[in-house]
Design a protein around this motif. Sequence first.
Motif, PDB file in Angstrom:
ATOM      1  N   GLY A 101      51.673  50.612  20.539  1.00 53.71           N
ATOM      2  CA  GLY A 101      52.975  50.038  20.231  1.00 53.71           C
ATOM      3  C   GLY A 101      53.865  50.950  19.434  1.00 53.71           C
TER       4      GLY A 101
ATOM      5  N   GLY B 244      66.489  46.532  19.986  1.00 56.97           N
ATOM      6  CA  GLY B 244      65.233  46.536  20.732  1.00 56.97           C
ATOM      7  C   GLY B 244      64.042  46.680  19.809  1.00 56.97           C
ATOM      8  N   ASP B 245      62.859  46.710  20.420  1.00 57.59           N
ATOM      9  CA  ASP B 245      61.621  46.735  19.643  1.00 57.59           C
ATOM     10  C   ASP B 245      61.471  47.987  18.796  1.00 57.59           C
TER      11      ASP B 245
ATOM     12  N   LYS C  47      63.950  48.536  13.776  1.00 60.88           N
ATOM     13  CA  LYS C  47      63.497  47.471  12.869  1.00 60.88           C
ATOM     14  C   LYS C  47      64.621  46.912  12.005  1.00 60.88           C
TER      15      LYS C  47
ATOM     16  N   TYR D 208      59.942  55.865  16.388  1.00 62.63           N
ATOM     17  CA  TYR D 208      60.118  54.487  15.943  1.00 62.63           C
ATOM     18  C   TYR D 208      61.126  54.429  14.807  1.00 62.63           C
TER      19      TYR D 208
ATOM     20  N   ASN E 161      61.955  45.867  30.900  1.00 61.55           N
ATOM     21  CA  ASN E 161      63.065  46.793  30.683  1.00 61.55           C
ATOM     22  C   ASN E 161      63.890  47.047  31.935  1.00 61.55           C
TER      23      ASN E 161
ATOM     24  N   ASP F  41      63.624  45.211  26.602  1.00 63.09           N
ATOM     25  CA  ASP F  41      62.841  44.892  25.409  1.00 63.09           C
ATOM     26  C   ASP F  41      62.820  46.050  24.425  1.00 63.09           C
ATOM     27  N   ASP F  42      62.624  47.271  24.929  1.00 58.44           N
ATOM     28  CA  ASP F  42      62.439  48.412  24.040  1.00 58.44           C
ATOM     29  C   ASP F  42      63.717  48.786  23.305  1.00 58.44           C
TER      30      ASP F  42
END
Length: 339
Positions: free
Chosen positions: A26, A101-102, A105, A152, A277, A312-313
């Motif tokens: 992830g 998106g994921d 944060k 990330y 996606n 989603d991403d």
Amino acid sequence: VCYPLHAMTRLTTGPIKANSILNGEGGITVKAKPKNRQFGSALIGLFTIVVMSGLLAINGEANAHEHHMDDADSVGKKLANPLSDIWGLNFNSFLPQFFQGDVNKGDPKLGAQTIFQPLLPIPLTGEGADEFRMILRPVVPLVWGNPQPDGYDQFNYNSGLGDIQLPLVFSVPASKAGKWILGAGPVFEFPTATDDDLGNDQWSAGPALVGGYKGEHLTSVLFFNYFWKIGESGQDDDTQDINKGTLLYSFQYALADGWQIGTNPTISYNHQASSGNKWNVPIGAFVGRTVKYGKMPVNFKLGVEYSAIAPDDFGQEAAIRLQITPIIPGLIQKPLFGK
């Protein structure tokens, strides 16, 4: 009718770009950042030719199509029909865009872009209701700064020119179609992006199909495009072959005194993206009006869009949209192949 950039490039529709991908836990595995490319000569030439032609036409004498420009209500109705005989220079800006998106944060990341789209209907044969025309609607994306995941919750901002699209749509004459809006033809996408993150580095082509209906006040349109890679290209090894489509859906209602209300978002689909996606499905609304500056009508639209389904991403979640379309006299007045 115009395309947002999330419908054209992998920047806002794809999951994570070539330089950063989700790992099995992830998290993000960062790859080497793709190279920048300077491929703007064709784009600059196209932009210059269209703008200069428009300025010459605006300053020129009246022509056979200029009577369409006198009525603000008529201009608004014709702009709602992508196959009409009206000529214009559409500037479609997303100021700002909100990306989420994921991999992010915090608060949504901001971006901005403008799509320059000349409206160039070329009469081929016939006149009036019997006119058979080819509509050129080049789509030139100008990205002012959009976030690109580089790990990330880590982002780079890219700006430059995106890949140009060129639909060539042949319309069914009004004498045959009646109140229906019917057209079809090929659509092409060229690898003109100045940065790998802003395009696909591939040549692609596919079908363009238009269907709709013109009522007294309401104009409804569906404009479908699909693209597959053609030929060879210098794309990166981790860039998949193009296999994507868009569907613009437009419902515009003409009010009095040049006002319009409606919606005209573009749904995008990327077959090569991972599960979750593939789709971006925006909904939205706008209010618009046609006003005159001297002899030149200009149409303004201000609206908002929200993606009911988004990658989603990472991808576009919402945007404020401003469209400005100066109307110019037709540059080609007589049918190219006779009446």
